[in-house]
Design an enzyme around this catalytic site. Sequence first.
Site, PDB file in Angstrom:
ATOM      1  N   VAL A 516       0.863  -1.180   0.000  1.00 45.10           N
ATOM      2  CA  VAL A 516       0.000   0.000   0.000  1.00 45.10           C
ATOM      3  C   VAL A 516       0.899   1.231   0.000  1.00 45.10           C
ATOM      4  O   VAL A 516       1.687   1.432   0.925  1.00 45.10           O
ATOM      5  CB  VAL A 516      -0.933   0.022   1.227  1.00 45.10           C
ATOM      6  N   CYS A 517       0.793   2.043  -1.028  1.00 47.22           N
ATOM      7  CA  CYS A 517       1.682   3.191  -1.190  1.00 47.22           C
ATOM      8  C   CYS A 517       0.991   4.450  -0.682  1.00 47.22           C
ATOM      9  O   CYS A 517       0.089   4.982  -1.327  1.00 47.22           O
ATOM     10  CB  CYS A 517       2.050   3.340  -2.663  1.00 47.22           C
ATOM     11  N   LEU A 518       1.397   4.914   0.483  1.00 47.47           N
ATOM     12  CA  LEU A 518       0.828   6.105   1.108  1.00 47.47           C
ATOM     13  C   LEU A 518       1.924   6.856   1.863  1.00 47.47           C
ATOM     14  O   LEU A 518       2.749   6.235   2.544  1.00 47.47           O
ATOM     15  CB  LEU A 518      -0.283   5.737   2.087  1.00 47.47           C
TER      16      LEU A 518
END
Length: 708
Positions: A516-518
């Site tokens: 998850v890219c955050l």
Amino acid sequence: MSPIPAHSLAAFGLFLRLPGYAEVLLKERKHAQCLLRLVLGVTDDGEGSHILQSPSANVLPTLPFHVLRSLFSTTPLTTDDGVLLRRMALEIGALHLILVCLSALSHHAPRVPNSSLNQAEPQVSSSHNPTSTEEQQLYWAKGTGFGTGSTASGWDVEQALTKQRLEEEHVTCLLQVLASYINPMCGAINGEAQSSHESRGQNSNALPSVLLELLSQSCLIPAMSSYLRNDSVLDMARHVPLYRALLELLRAIASCTSMVPLLLPLSTENVEEEEEQSECQTSVGTLLAKMKTCVDTYTNRLRSKRENAKTGVKPDASDQEPEGLTLLVPDIQRTAEIVYAATTSLRQANQEKKLGDYSKKVAMKPKPLSVLKSLEEKYVAVMKRLQFDTFEMVSEDEDGKLGFKVNYHYMSQVKNANDANSAARARRLAQEAVTLSTSLPLSSSSSVFVRCDEERLDIMKVLITGPADTPYANGCFEFDVYFPQDYPSSPPLVNLETTGGHSVRFNPNLYNDGKVCLSILNTWHGRPEEKWNPQTSSFLQVLVSVQSLILVAEPYFNEPGYERSRGTPSGTQSSREYDGNIRQATVKWAMLEQIRNPSPCFKEVIHKHFYLKRVEIMAQCEEWIADIQQYSSDKRVGRTMSHHAAALKRHTAQLREELLKLPCPDGLDPDGEDASEMCSATAGAEGTLMHDQVKPCSSKELPSDFKL
């Protein structure tokens, strides 16, 4: 520029007119001299130093209000001087000034918009720029992993926190002044003295008669309600002085019979109108009772975790948070009891008349809940109790080895982690859990569900239903979450489990391996203020970010560099093609697969979600099919869109069969009309599928740039 705000200097000049104020002020002789010099325009402290660079500078902004509080506290209402002092404070406008300052610093408008207080209220400036906001909305939301421009800080976090802290110090002082005005003896928690009818009667007779109306129309009730609505123990621990001042004021109000109506809902003449407004105008007393329940849950959870802990907990002497909570929790519990006792007697006095009027209204106009509830209301009512719960994910054998009863991405990290657990981490996890149990997003459009292990709060699973009007709508996306040993110094670890066996990348920010890219997870080098901050960030923020910043309507433009094509014919076509693939993957993996093989943690959630929304989901799939098919003849994307449409038809036909087989969940009434409506709504899908006779496609028929 002087750091002493103008309203402090104005208050100083006004309060000097009160009898006895100068005498109390002289007890702070050095500070009083500095403040008086500033009022006269002199910045020298008389000893060759600059006032604003002296140690007194930090005390001066709130000094006029602290002195007034001391004056009220030392002049009780049982004396003639105390009665005269409070009457003069009202007459010269001192109390009005305090309420106006409270409105500006707490950012809450007066309860009655047309109140005279509103005319004098200073305007709070805002840096919000509508034009810049509209321009930002042309791109994806910040912090989702991809964006334009520099990663340098766009605003000073420390400066913003400092401003918030200074405003909070002022609000704390103002609440204390109001508490000492109403009841000088409210500082200490003494239930017996404060609940006595004799004490209440004395205060009621001595206070000015117009005080109730003035406070009722001011910003006081909205401000107190806003603070009391906070159901995050984590946030309370960060603002202990403010909440202790608020509780002090609540006890003061409860001690005075004439002021107790402030703790009840705003009265209305129309019973039906009162019923409709009850939710948005929940009484202060009710909110305090809910806060007490919240801290009780936190205390019990923390106590239970300590009792069940099989490993030692390291004390953290440098962390002052436990001491603050130790003072605040019993303060909340005792104040809630005092307020409840005061409001109960007042409610009983008015109950008979209200009950009689309401009974007549109900008898004339019955409202069965089963008829009134829309799908949205029904969904929220059914799913609310399922939002946060525990589930046995981990077990320990006789040798002390951990075993997982569910598939869990971070299994190896848990097994290899150090057994020792810090007190700060255990406390923070308990605070996070209490916040999640009351604050998770819930709506028919999109909701978040959380399960944590029965014994370990650091092991969680999350289910997010896709928001409406996106390619993810009504799909169920599962995430594994682990809070590392150094949490909250580092962010939680989050991995997407709904990936079609690592075959689907649902979003440029959601990799097919589950990453998850955050920015808030520190998995992307965003701006500093977007990254994880142990003091200001929380796991709830992470969940809301995934729900609202990743599961968006046009995920194609989250890809780096693609935002430049937004609004162009090429970009629109590519986005439409991307959405077509996501839609068929959502139906296959986030709907069909979830129904057939639900996670044990969310089996009941998934069953009820799809049962309640089965008609809406089938109508949505039909709309998706029709939308994709209209672009099947397009020269550029036609072939790819045809494949997406064919796959979507197959998955929709299978989904229809699965939805029809779903039994009615326990506690719900079977609704035959819904099933009939779903059958008729999807009859066209089966017919279309039979006519098309979709054949398996070979890889040669696929365009060169086609990817699943």
